[in-house]
Enzyme design. Structure first.
Site, PDB file in Angstrom:
ATOM      1  N   TYR A 158       0.978  62.193  37.593  1.00  0.00           N
ATOM      2  CA  TYR A 158       2.396  62.269  37.222  1.00  0.00           C
ATOM      3  C   TYR A 158       2.785  61.026  36.420  1.00  0.00           C
ATOM      4  O   TYR A 158       2.396  59.913  36.782  1.00  0.00           O
ATOM      5  CB  TYR A 158       3.275  62.356  38.479  1.00  0.00           C
ATOM      6  N   GLU A 171       6.251  60.630  34.587  1.00  0.00           N
ATOM      7  CA  GLU A 171       7.563  60.782  33.953  1.00  0.00           C
ATOM      8  C   GLU A 171       7.974  59.485  33.257  1.00  0.00           C
ATOM      9  O   GLU A 171       7.758  58.397  33.789  1.00  0.00           O
ATOM     10  CB  GLU A 171       8.649  61.125  34.987  1.00  0.00           C
ATOM     11  N   ASP A 204      10.689  73.491  11.908  1.00  0.00           N
ATOM     12  CA  ASP A 204       9.636  73.782  12.879  1.00  0.00           C
ATOM     13  C   ASP A 204       8.404  74.183  12.070  1.00  0.00           C
ATOM     14  O   ASP A 204       8.375  75.256  11.472  1.00  0.00           O
ATOM     15  CB  ASP A 204      10.133  74.936  13.761  1.00  0.00           C
ATOM     16  N   THR A 252       3.956  72.936  16.970  1.00  0.00           N
ATOM     17  CA  THR A 252       2.980  73.117  18.034  1.00  0.00           C
ATOM     18  C   THR A 252       1.710  72.400  17.595  1.00  0.00           C
ATOM     19  O   THR A 252       1.589  71.949  16.451  1.00  0.00           O
ATOM     20  CB  THR A 252       2.654  74.601  18.294  1.00  0.00           C
ATOM     21  N   LYS A 306      -2.145  75.706  16.578  1.00  0.00           N
ATOM     22  CA  LYS A 306      -2.359  76.744  15.559  1.00  0.00           C
ATOM     23  C   LYS A 306      -3.271  76.173  14.467  1.00  0.00           C
ATOM     24  O   LYS A 306      -4.436  75.930  14.735  1.00  0.00           O
ATOM     25  CB  LYS A 306      -1.000  77.224  15.038  1.00  0.00           C
ATOM     26  N   ARG A 324      -2.798  73.803  23.505  1.00  0.00           N
ATOM     27  CA  ARG A 324      -1.471  74.418  23.455  1.00  0.00           C
ATOM     28  C   ARG A 324      -0.456  73.329  23.777  1.00  0.00           C
ATOM     29  O   ARG A 324      -0.554  72.683  24.819  1.00  0.00           O
ATOM     30  CB  ARG A 324      -1.349  75.536  24.492  1.00  0.00           C
TER      31      ARG A 324
HETATM   32  N1  DSN Z   1       3.756  83.400  19.212  1.00  0.00           N
HETATM   33  C1  DSN Z   1       3.587  82.542  18.066  1.00  0.00           C
HETATM   34  C2  DSN Z   1       3.062  83.287  16.900  1.00  0.00           C
HETATM   35  O1  DSN Z   1       2.229  84.152  17.092  1.00  0.00           O
HETATM   36  O2  DSN Z   1       3.433  83.006  15.779  1.00  0.00           O
HETATM   37  C3  DSN Z   1       4.812  81.805  17.727  1.00  0.00           C
HETATM   38  O3  DSN Z   1       5.283  81.149  18.862  1.00  0.00           O
END
Ligand code: DSN
Length: 437
Positions: free
Chosen positions: A45, A47, A191, A217, A220, A226
């Protein structure tokens, strides 16, 4: 007897290895990223922020988080970052919480045209808490129209102009958006969850110099665990009159940090932050730029081959990793295409096309993406083969025997592109075994 959960993990590893992964938001994280995720940092932990924690024993996780921050700053040329968001959704939630009071106005890209649930959908807290209007793409070009966005902004007067998409195959004009935001006195937030890796590799327009705040994120095109991040090209004094205990204006970074924790989240996931640091380190290597360039070349080859085969590729191609196909001229829905392709071992997702006459669970299109296949080492010639397989599957959707033969052909082909992951059987799981009967 081994816990059956490991049997399912092994089955999923095989599925990922034996099929063509074309979901645009997915990728294969490296074994080093997975090792950090599966580490003892899970147990801690922490925080707060490095050097300012609410728990003892944070000396090593502090170093981990500092390194993640420094690598991310270098990767994007950011003055300030927060690497703690559990996901892109929490990053977006925290940014909106920091900038908007309930009822204040948000102008964002419409979900039905390629936006995201967390950009003001009525089903998401962003749509429930704030007053939302959307801009979309033109019906003739399927591209953003910056004049239309300016007109909408002038009428609606948003406090936040939010850019970014989950299915838009073209680059964004950040300078145009900043001039719109400045004209109406809005914050420009974007974003970049989808194209982050391509932006990090300097292959798309850079939002950091233009946007007040950028979220992303990390799993990707960036190919990490993730998770999410928040960044600013330059920190600035908050304009809301919030003061430090010494009476100075609080920096925007301080508002964002506290909006995320304790505003939105509890303890940070230190194992994920370690894995983010590993992925950022990988993305800083020259090989990542080569990878990202190939992601785009592969998407462009896939798009062009599919067009040669008679498919309608929205916008006539792509600038990034995404290819959007409108299946209406083939008499197919996205739902049927997704199901049939899956039988052939080709994983895609059905996708609304802008102005779609079908509901989301049927949809008229599919979205394809090349980040995962490119990680496997595939190049343009493979993409031409992939396009032909997609076409063959879509022209034999009701022929299960044909689709299983295709699946087998794909499985054989992919043996030349192995994933570097250990099988569960090769891991030592003795301590998880049930006691002998
Ligand atoms: N679920 C993602 C996507 O497939 O683009 C976006 O959060």
């Amino acid at each position: 007897m081994q816990d059956p959960i490991f049997g399912w993990i092994e089955a999923e590893r095989r599925r990922q290895e034996e099929g063509l992964e074309l979901i645009a938001s997915e990728n294969y994280a490296s074994p080093a990223v997975l090792a950090a995720l599966g580490s003892v940092l899970n147990n801690k932990y922490a925080e707060g922020l490095p050097g300012r924690r609410y728990y003892g024993g944070c000396e090593y996780v502090d170093e981990v988080e500092r390194l993640a921050q420094e690598r991310l700053k270098t990767l994007f040329g950011a003055e300030w970052v927060n690497v703690q968001p559990h996901s892109g959704a929490q990053a977006n939630e925290a940014v909106l919480l920091a900038l908007l009071k309930p009822g204040e106005k948000l102008l964002s890209f419409a979900l039905a045209h390629g936006g995201h649930l967390t950009h003001g959908s009525p089903l998401n807290s962003s749509g429930k808490l704030y007053t939302v209007e959307h801009y979309g793409v033109r019906p003739d070009t399927y591209r953003l129209d910056y004049d239309e966005i300016r007109e909408k902004a002038r009428t609606f007067r948003p406090k936040v102009l939010l850019a970014g998409a989950s299915s838009y195959p073209r680059d964004w004009d950040w300078a145009a958006l900043r001039s719109i935001a400045d004209e109406v006195g809005a914050f420009l937030v974007t974003d970049i969850a989808h194209p982050a890796g391509l932006i990090a590799a300097d292959l798309l327009n850079d939002p950091l110099p233009h946007c007040h705040i950028v979220t992303s994120t990390t799993h990707k095109t960036l190919r990490g665990p993730r998770g999410g991040v928040i960044m600013m090209g330059k920190d600035f004094d908050n304009p809301f009159g919030e003061l430090t205990p010494k009476g100075q204006p609080k920096k925007m970074s301080a508002l964002l940090d506290s909006a995320l924790f304790p505003g939105v989240q509890g303890g940070p996931h230190m194992h994920t932050i370690a894995a983010k640091a590993v992925a950022f380190g990988e993305a800083l290597q020259p090989a990542f730029r080569t990878y990202a360039r190939q992601v785009i070349h592969n998407a462009q080859t896939l798009a062009h081959t599919l067009m040669e085969l008679g498919y309608t590729v929205l916008t006539g191609g792509t600038d990034n990793h995404i290819v959007l196909i409108d299946l209406r001229n083939k008499g197919l829905t996205g739902r049927d295409a997704e199901k049939g392709l899956e039988k052939a071992g080709i994983t895609v997702n059905k996708n609304l096309i802008p102005y779609d006459p079908n509901p989301p669970l049927v949809a008229s299109g599919i979205r394809l993406g090349t980040p995962a296949l490119t990680t496997r080492g595939m190049t343009e010639s493979d993409m031409r083969q992939v396009a032909h397989w997609i076409d063959q599957a879509l022209t034999h959707l009701s022929d299960d025997a044909f689709l299983s033969r295709l699946r087998e052909e794909i499985r054989e082909y992919l043996k030349a592109y192995p994933l570097p992951y250990a099988t569960v059987a090769s891991l030592s799981l003795g301590h998880l075994s049930a006691p002998a009967e």
